[in-house]
Design a protein around this motif. Structure first.
Motif, mmCIF file in Angstrom:
data_model
loop_
_atom_site.group_PDB
_atom_site.id
_atom_site.type_symbol
_atom_site.label_atom_id
_atom_site.label_comp_id
_atom_site.label_asym_id
_atom_site.label_seq_id
_atom_site.Cartn_x
_atom_site.Cartn_y
_atom_site.Cartn_z
ATOM 1 N N ALA A 134 0.834 -1.215 0.000
ATOM 2 C CA ALA A 134 0.000 0.000 0.000
ATOM 3 C C ALA A 134 0.864 1.258 0.000
ATOM 4 C CB ALA A 134 -0.927 -0.030 1.212
ATOM 5 N N TRP A 135 1.942 1.293 0.773
ATOM 6 C CA TRP A 135 2.836 2.444 0.810
ATOM 7 C C TRP A 135 3.582 2.592 -0.514
ATOM 8 C CZ3 TRP A 135 3.166 6.570 3.767
ATOM 9 C CH2 TRP A 135 2.596 6.535 5.039
ATOM 10 N N PRO A 183 -3.581 4.454 -4.619
ATOM 11 C CA PRO A 183 -4.346 5.301 -3.706
ATOM 12 C C PRO A 183 -3.703 6.687 -3.572
ATOM 13 C CG PRO A 183 -3.034 3.743 -2.464
ATOM 14 C CD PRO A 183 -2.868 3.377 -3.911
ATOM 15 N N ALA A 184 -4.561 7.657 -3.317
ATOM 16 C CA ALA A 184 -4.070 9.017 -3.119
ATOM 17 C C ALA A 184 -3.876 9.347 -1.659
ATOM 18 C CB ALA A 184 -5.052 10.022 -3.761
ATOM 19 N N GLU A 185 -4.355 8.489 -0.800
ATOM 20 C CA GLU A 185 -4.232 8.698 0.620
ATOM 21 C C GLU A 185 -3.287 7.650 1.201
ATOM 22 O OE1 GLU A 185 -5.464 11.113 2.326
ATOM 23 O OE2 GLU A 185 -6.535 12.008 0.622
ATOM 24 N N PRO A 186 -2.550 8.021 2.222
ATOM 25 C CA PRO A 186 -1.643 7.036 2.837
ATOM 26 C C PRO A 186 -2.443 5.936 3.564
ATOM 27 C CG PRO A 186 -1.658 9.051 4.120
ATOM 28 C CD PRO A 186 -2.455 9.358 2.861
ATOM 29 N N PRO A 187 -1.866 4.757 3.751
ATOM 30 C CA PRO A 187 -2.585 3.658 4.398
ATOM 31 C C PRO A 187 -2.835 3.965 5.878
ATOM 32 C CG PRO A 187 -0.702 2.845 3.144
ATOM 33 C CD PRO A 187 -0.560 4.339 3.215
ATOM 34 N N VAL A 188 -3.818 3.285 6.422
ATOM 35 C CA VAL A 188 -4.179 3.305 7.836
ATOM 36 C C VAL A 188 -4.213 4.711 8.419
ATOM 37 C CG1 VAL A 188 -3.428 0.953 8.334
ATOM 38 C CG2 VAL A 188 -1.776 2.809 8.478
#
Length: 632
Positions: free
Chosen positions: A464-465, A535-540
């Protein structure tokens, strides 16, 4: 029969008979009177003379006589087998047979005209005294009276005055051994001789042989060739003597000598026959058992009744013999009267009880006939004893063998138990080891599953990162002539699998962009991981940008290579480039135009688990020079 159970008339008869017989034993008087239907005259005849109707041959019975069926039946005495068929030549040429003629009295006229009337007169005189004594005894009045009045004793050889009327004789002892010792002592004093064994050994006493304390022991002269000795008399009861003769282990010939001191022939018999050296030595050499006594003593009188003695002195020889009318050798022998000799001992050549007559009888008839049988009995007894000892040894050996077998069986059983216990212990240990191994394997599998889950979760987080970094942390390459990002820097990257990639960065770009570029090279090239879907947002819910990445590193407890999973290093000279937040590309010396090597970073925990797996598969950590790659 108990005296107190008698009627008054029976008690009077007993008292009369005791008065006539010089105060004899009451039990003997009761027995004699009972056998003649309580006739005092017949009882006196029976006791002074002998019973002429008594049989000479009756079967042996050593046990106690059975009780009489009625008072009119005579009490049976101990009896023997009688074997006296060989005595005819010794008694004046009589025809052979089983009967003996009694020695006749000296004068029938004296017996007819003097003895019988005198005996009747004495009985009549004694009646008042007897009645008075019976009445006082019945009333139990302790009035001292003389035991017996002076009386006359009538013998087969004539009339004589009893010594009891002149001097008091000792009361007969009820102990057979004491009576035997006393009689032997009186015999030694009267003859001046001692027993043959004591004389030969020179000792004062001999076991089982008569011992006297008389001073006549010193009269013996060892150097005198005519020195006379007495036989070795057996001290004890007549029953003990008979048992000794019939002993299974050592049967012997027995010689029974009975005398009556009131008989005229007894003194001569003692001094001639009993002290004859040849007769004494003959009996000693042939191991005779000799027993004797005076019939005034109870035991000797009982022996006289059992041996059917009718005249005194009396000599009888007894020994074990085969039962008559039986041809089987397996039957036990019976004690038998071999011969009987009674009457005077003179003249020496022909008298029934003379030493020469007895010696001739022993040497020519009795010993040749009896000795072989006794020898055979002793041999059989010895064989039986040997067989018994052999059987006993066999039994002992069998017992020892059984005991040894029992010990061996117990030892084998003990070893079997120990072996079973050892096997059970080994089985329990094996089960315990298997259980522990299973638990260890289960724990290892659980640990592996947890690690796998952690790695999968970490790989998912990292992916994810990576995709977030490809979209938000990796800037586009500088365009030609663009000056806002500084001088363009060309960065070449060589992956562990041999791939090469080149990217241009501005000197003002963050070093995080270079790491993000290398990190994107680990993203799979498939539709699921297409750049458009990053994704445009960081995980968790992490903060965006480099600060969010730094915060995520701090939360995960991983820095630099631990977070990214690889290290960047210049090829030559080798120089590792560490990631630092806020560091610029232009700040890294030699990065421009150079080539960076991507080295995978191995987690120590992952390396230890990997080493353990390789060890379990038979491999070591240095078996391969391949790079490890992350699994997607």
């Amino acid at each position: 029969m108990d005296y107190d159970a008698l009627s008054l008339s029976q008690k009077e008869a007993v008292a009369q008979l005791q008065a006539l017989t010089d105060g004899g034993d009451a039990e003997v008087a009761i027995g004699v009177l009972d056998s003649v239907q309580w006739d005092v005259q017949r009882a006196a005849n029976l006791m002074f003379e002998a019973n002429p109707s008594a049989p000479l041959s009756i079967s042996r019975n050593f046990e106690t006589p059975p009780p009489r069926a009625s008072s009119s039946t005579p009490a049976p005495a101990e009896s023997f087998e009688v074997d006296d068929s060989e005595q005819a030549g010794l008694l004046g040429g009589r025809a052979p047979g089983r009967q003996f003629d009694r020695v006749t009295p000296t004068s029938n006229a004296v017996a007819l005209f003097i003895i019988r009337p005198l005996r009747i007169l004495i009985a009549i005189i004694a009646v008042p005294y007897t009645l008075l004594r019976a009445i006082l005894r019945a009333l139990r009045i302790p009035i001292p009276l003389p035991a017996v009045p002076p009386s006359f004793s009538i013998t087969h050889m004539g009339l004589g005055i009893s010594s009891a009327g002149l001097s008091h004789r000792p009361t007969p002892s009820k102990d057979p051994k004491v009576a035997a010792e006393r009689w032997i002592q009186s015999l030694e004093e009267e003859t001046g001789c001692v027993s043959f064994s004591r004389a030969q050994a020179g000792e004062g006493e001999a076991s089982g042989i008569a011992s006297g304390s008389s001073s006549v022991l010193n009269r013996r002269t060892s150097d005198d060739a005519n020195t006379r000795f007495l036989p070795d008399f057996f001290i004890g009861s007549y029953e003990a003597f008979a048992r000794a003769c019939a002993s299974d282990s050592a049967p012997k010939i027995g010689c029974v000598i009975l005398v009556s001191e009131e008989h005229d022939d007894v003194a001569t018999f003692k001094r001639t026959t009993l002290t004859d050296p040849e007769l004494v030595r003959l009996m000693h050499d042939n191991d005779f058992l000799v027993w004797g006594g005076d019939i005034r003593d109870r035991d000797a009188w009982s022996a006289a009744q059992k041996l059917q003695a009718t005249t005194y002195p009396f000599v009888a020889f007894i020994a074990l013999q085969a039962r008559r009318g039986s041809s089987s050798n397996s039957q036990s022998p019976v004690l038998t009267i071999l011969s009987r000799h009674q009457g005077p001992s003179i003249p020496a050549a022909t008298a029934p009880t003379s030493a020469r007559t007895l010696i001739t009888h022993l040497q020519e008839q009795l010993l040749p006939r009896v000795t072989p049988y006794l020898t055979r009995v002793r041999a059989q007894t010895l064989d039986k004893e040997t067989a018994r000892l052999v059987a006993e040894r066999e039994r002992e050996r069998d017992r020892a063998l059984r005991a040894e077998q029992d010990r061996a069986f117990e030892e084998s059983a003990r070893r079997d138990v120990e072996r079973i216990e050892r096997r059970r212990a080994e089985q329990r240990q094996a089960e315990e080891d298997a259980r522990r191994q299973a638990e260890a394997e289960e724990q290892a599998q659980a640990q592996a599953r947890r690690e796998e889950e952690e790695r999968a979760a970490w790989a998912e987080t990292r992916m994810a990162w990576r995709r977030y970094g490809r979209r938000m942390l990796l800037p586009r390459e500088p365009r030609p002539g663009e000056s806002g990002r500084g001088k363009t820097v060309r960065v070449g990257v060589r992956m562990p699998d041999g791939r090469r990639a080149v990217r241009f960065f501005g000197e003002a770009d963050s070093l995080t962009a270079v790491y993000a570029f290398v990190d994107t090279l680990f993203i799979p090239d498939d539709a699921a991981h297409a750049p458009a879907r990053d994704p445009a947002e960081p995980p968790v819910g992490a903060a965006p940008g480099e600060q969010g990445l730094l915060h995520a590193m701090e939360q995960a407890g991983k820095k630099n290579g631990e977070w990214f999973g690889f290290r960047l290093a210049m090829a030559y000279p080798r120089k590792e480039i560490h990631w630092e937040p806020g560091k610029r590309v232009g700040d890294v010396e030699g990065l421009s135009g150079g080539q960076l090597l991507v080295e995978l970073y191995e987690d120590p925990k992952r390396r230890s688990s990997s080493d353990s797996r390789r060890s379990s598969n038979g491999k070591t950590g240095n078996d391969s020079d391949e790079y490890e790659t992350e699994s997607d």
